[in-house]
Motif scaffolding. Sequence first.
Motif, PDB file in Angstrom:
ATOM      1  N   GLU A  51     -21.127  -6.343 -13.552  1.00  8.73           N
ATOM      2  CA  GLU A  51     -19.723  -5.582 -13.922  1.00  8.73           C
ATOM      3  C   GLU A  51     -18.945  -6.968 -14.678  1.00  8.73           C
ATOM      4  OE1 GLU A  51     -18.538  -4.096 -10.575  1.00  8.73           O
ATOM      5  OE2 GLU A  51     -18.946  -1.960 -11.286  1.00  8.73           O
ATOM      6  N   LYS A  52     -19.042  -8.275 -13.964  1.00 13.63           N
ATOM      7  CA  LYS A  52     -18.535  -9.383 -14.375  1.00 13.63           C
ATOM      8  C   LYS A  52     -19.082  -9.732 -15.687  1.00 13.63           C
ATOM      9  CE  LYS A  52     -18.885 -11.583 -10.366  1.00 13.63           C
ATOM     10  NZ  LYS A  52     -18.724 -12.446  -9.373  1.00 13.63           N
ATOM     11  N   ALA A  53     -20.625  -9.785 -15.748  1.00 15.32           N
ATOM     12  CA  ALA A  53     -21.083 -10.217 -16.994  1.00 15.32           C
ATOM     13  C   ALA A  53     -20.620  -9.293 -18.281  1.00 15.32           C
ATOM     14  CB  ALA A  53     -22.602 -10.327 -16.936  1.00 15.32           C
ATOM     15  N   LEU A  54     -20.828  -8.191 -18.112  1.00 18.01           N
ATOM     16  CA  LEU A  54     -20.173  -7.193 -19.052  1.00 18.01           C
ATOM     17  C   LEU A  54     -18.781  -7.430 -19.401  1.00 18.01           C
ATOM     18  CD1 LEU A  54     -21.902  -3.940 -18.042  1.00 18.01           C
ATOM     19  CD2 LEU A  54     -22.473  -5.250 -20.157  1.00 18.01           C
ATOM     20  N   MET A  55     -17.733  -7.635 -18.377  1.00 15.11           N
ATOM     21  CA  MET A  55     -16.660  -7.999 -18.787  1.00 15.11           C
ATOM     22  C   MET A  55     -16.353  -9.379 -19.624  1.00 15.11           C
ATOM     23  SD  MET A  55     -13.377  -8.987 -16.080  1.00 15.11           S
ATOM     24  CE  MET A  55     -14.137 -10.473 -15.726  1.00 15.11           C
ATOM     25  N   ARG A  56     -17.315 -10.311 -19.113  1.00 12.88           N
ATOM     26  CA  ARG A  56     -17.284 -11.565 -20.030  1.00 12.88           C
ATOM     27  C   ARG A  56     -17.746 -11.385 -21.407  1.00 12.88           C
ATOM     28  NH1 ARG A  56     -20.017 -14.191 -14.889  1.00 12.88           N
ATOM     29  NH2 ARG A  56     -18.150 -14.577 -13.500  1.00 12.88           N
ATOM     30  N   ALA A  57     -18.752 -10.356 -21.577  1.00 13.60           N
ATOM     31  CA  ALA A  57     -19.108 -10.383 -22.926  1.00 13.60           C
ATOM     32  C   ALA A  57     -18.114  -9.395 -23.712  1.00 13.60           C
ATOM     33  CB  ALA A  57     -20.258  -9.276 -22.671  1.00 13.60           C
ATOM     34  N   ARG A  58     -17.519  -8.728 -23.084  1.00 12.45           N
ATOM     35  CA  ARG A  58     -16.282  -8.084 -23.947  1.00 12.45           C
ATOM     36  C   ARG A  58     -15.056  -8.973 -24.250  1.00 12.45           C
ATOM     37  NH1 ARG A  58     -17.714  -3.562 -20.202  1.00 12.45           N
ATOM     38  NH2 ARG A  58     -15.948  -4.417 -18.685  1.00 12.45           N
ATOM     39  N   GLN A  59     -15.022  -9.839 -23.361  1.00 10.19           N
ATOM     40  CA  GLN A  59     -13.772 -10.809 -23.411  1.00 10.19           C
ATOM     41  C   GLN A  59     -14.459 -12.098 -24.730  1.00 10.19           C
ATOM     42  OE1 GLN A  59     -13.504 -12.721 -19.776  1.00 10.19           O
ATOM     43  NE2 GLN A  59     -11.779 -11.370 -19.293  1.00 10.19           N
ATOM     44  N   LEU A  60     -15.925 -12.168 -24.702  1.00  6.58           N
ATOM     45  CA  LEU A  60     -16.308 -12.952 -25.696  1.00  6.58           C
ATOM     46  C   LEU A  60     -15.933 -12.395 -27.484  1.00  6.58           C
ATOM     47  CD1 LEU A  60     -17.735 -15.430 -26.657  1.00  6.58           C
ATOM     48  CD2 LEU A  60     -19.921 -14.439 -26.050  1.00  6.58           C
ATOM     49  N   MET A  61     -16.413 -10.922 -27.164  1.00 10.81           N
ATOM     50  CA  MET A  61     -16.225 -10.097 -28.504  1.00 10.81           C
ATOM     51  C   MET A  61     -14.944 -10.067 -28.841  1.00 10.81           C
ATOM     52  SD  MET A  61     -19.362  -9.591 -29.269  1.00 10.81           S
ATOM     53  CE  MET A  61     -19.112  -8.513 -30.522  1.00 10.81           C
ATOM     54  N   ASP A  62     -13.640  -9.833 -27.950  1.00 11.86           N
ATOM     55  CA  ASP A  62     -12.544  -9.978 -28.565  1.00 11.86           C
ATOM     56  C   ASP A  62     -12.242 -11.339 -29.054  1.00 11.86           C
ATOM     57  OD1 ASP A  62     -12.085  -7.626 -27.308  1.00 11.86           O
ATOM     58  OD2 ASP A  62     -11.057  -8.144 -25.674  1.00 11.86           O
ATOM     59  N   ASP A  63     -12.721 -12.742 -28.663  1.00  6.53           N
ATOM     60  CA  ASP A  63     -12.461 -13.699 -29.024  1.00  6.53           C
ATOM     61  C   ASP A  63     -13.103 -13.859 -30.430  1.00  6.53           C
ATOM     62  OD1 ASP A  63     -11.126 -14.859 -26.863  1.00  6.53           O
ATOM     63  OD2 ASP A  63     -12.779 -15.694 -26.221  1.00  6.53           O
ATOM     64  N   GLU A  75     -29.414  -5.892 -21.320  1.00  3.93           N
ATOM     65  CA  GLU A  75     -28.097  -5.176 -21.346  1.00  3.93           C
ATOM     66  C   GLU A  75     -27.029  -5.629 -22.084  1.00  3.93           C
ATOM     67  OE1 GLU A  75     -25.554  -2.075 -18.404  1.00  3.93           O
ATOM     68  OE2 GLU A  75     -27.030  -3.367 -17.643  1.00  3.93           O
ATOM     69  N   VAL A  76     -26.568  -6.812 -21.726  1.00  2.00           N
ATOM     70  CA  VAL A  76     -25.569  -7.908 -21.980  1.00  2.00           C
ATOM     71  C   VAL A  76     -25.570  -7.979 -23.544  1.00  2.00           C
ATOM     72  CG1 VAL A  76     -24.109  -9.710 -21.827  1.00  2.00           C
ATOM     73  CG2 VAL A  76     -24.828  -8.556 -19.744  1.00  2.00           C
ATOM     74  N   ALA A  77     -27.026  -8.498 -23.708  1.00  2.00           N
ATOM     75  CA  ALA A  77     -27.313  -8.578 -25.147  1.00  2.00           C
ATOM     76  C   ALA A  77     -27.166  -7.656 -26.279  1.00  2.00           C
ATOM     77  CB  ALA A  77     -28.755  -9.300 -25.311  1.00  2.00           C
ATOM     78  N   SER A  78     -27.459  -6.404 -25.658  1.00  2.00           N
ATOM     79  CA  SER A  78     -27.611  -5.003 -26.355  1.00  2.00           C
ATOM     80  C   SER A  78     -25.856  -4.889 -26.978  1.00  2.00           C
ATOM     81  CB  SER A  78     -27.848  -4.143 -25.852  1.00  2.00           C
ATOM     82  OG  SER A  78     -27.859  -2.807 -26.413  1.00  2.00           O
ATOM     83  N   GLU A  79     -24.926  -5.086 -25.766  1.00  2.00           N
ATOM     84  CA  GLU A  79     -23.630  -4.904 -26.059  1.00  2.00           C
ATOM     85  C   GLU A  79     -22.970  -6.036 -26.860  1.00  2.00           C
ATOM     86  OE1 GLU A  79     -20.209  -2.803 -25.383  1.00  2.00           O
ATOM     87  OE2 GLU A  79     -22.281  -2.405 -25.045  1.00  2.00           O
ATOM     88  N   LEU A  80     -23.552  -7.154 -26.927  1.00  2.00           N
ATOM     89  CA  LEU A  80     -23.091  -8.149 -27.731  1.00  2.00           C
ATOM     90  C   LEU A  80     -23.528  -7.850 -29.110  1.00  2.00           C
ATOM     91  CD1 LEU A  80     -23.828 -11.461 -25.825  1.00  2.00           C
ATOM     92  CD2 LEU A  80     -21.471 -10.293 -26.103  1.00  2.00           C
ATOM     93  N   LEU A  81     -24.600  -7.573 -29.391  1.00  2.00           N
ATOM     94  CA  LEU A  81     -25.294  -7.155 -30.788  1.00  2.00           C
ATOM     95  C   LEU A  81     -24.885  -5.895 -31.295  1.00  2.00           C
ATOM     96  CD1 LEU A  81     -26.965  -8.169 -33.138  1.00  2.00           C
ATOM     97  CD2 LEU A  81     -29.070  -7.437 -31.937  1.00  2.00           C
ATOM     98  N   LEU A  82     -24.786  -5.125 -30.420  1.00  2.00           N
ATOM     99  CA  LEU A  82     -24.667  -3.328 -30.773  1.00  2.00           C
ATOM    100  C   LEU A  82     -23.648  -3.102 -29.664  1.00  2.00           C
ATOM    101  CD1 LEU A  82     -28.123  -3.779 -30.507  1.00  2.00           C
ATOM    102  CD2 LEU A  82     -27.745  -2.050 -32.207  1.00  2.00           C
TER     103      LEU A  82
END
Length: 256
Positions: free
Chosen positions: A5-17, A110-117
């Motif tokens: 959950e923390k990794a996915l939250m950080r991924a979403r924050q990175l995408m917002d940036d 899984e996190v990579a997929s959320e970053l790319l797609l």
Amino acid sequence: MNSREKALMRARQLMDDYFSFGGSFPVNMKMLASIAGITVKEKYMEDDQSGQLVIQAGKIAAYVNIFDSPVRQNFTIAHEIAHTLMDEFDHIQFRKKESGQDEIERLCDEVASELLLPTAEFKRQMVKHGEKLASFKPLSKYFRASLEAVAVKFAGCAQDQNRAILMVTDFHSAGRRDLAISGVIPLSNWDIFVPKGLSIGKERHLADSFYKNAPFEQTMQLSLGHLQGEYLVETYPSKFQQSGKLYNKGYILLSK
């Protein structure tokens, strides 16, 4: 909040940036890596390696295999970024082309997929193009991602989960030349076991779709292992070259 959950939250924050800096789709993975504090470089690597993450003097570099295609490099960069979003990140990481069953590697994918797609945008594009294999090509182009990455994301986002995606090829390291199943991506409600290596050569109409590069979508009777009975079948044939030889590969979407 657990590690995932923390990794996915950080991924979403990175995408917002990323979007706050004017980023758009397809995601510019080198720009995203830069925002994450990572320098991306191409490097001659072993055939079974796609990426390497190195920390030197407090700086992080992500190396990608110079021989890999741009779409494979994109996922590798996303995977290496994902490593830095993990609580466990503290040392050099390597990404193999076949990363195995390591839990951290699965989570990074899984996190990579959320970053790319990103899921929200992927679902919007699925509504536009339809929940069909025919959508794989425009989705791959839109996100600048491999067909396999699209297939995995498709499996997690499709509304109809009583289906399975079969990856098929007639390229086999053991020298076989029959068309057989090389991988299975079951959607969540699919409950029929389909083994890797299962030949589809006996189903001539199905096999001919790949040999003749003739995609179709229709209801048909199947008799393949435990796949017995009537299924809605869609095929996505393609070809690739290996050592100067042309091979068949592609996907089959099965619906019960």
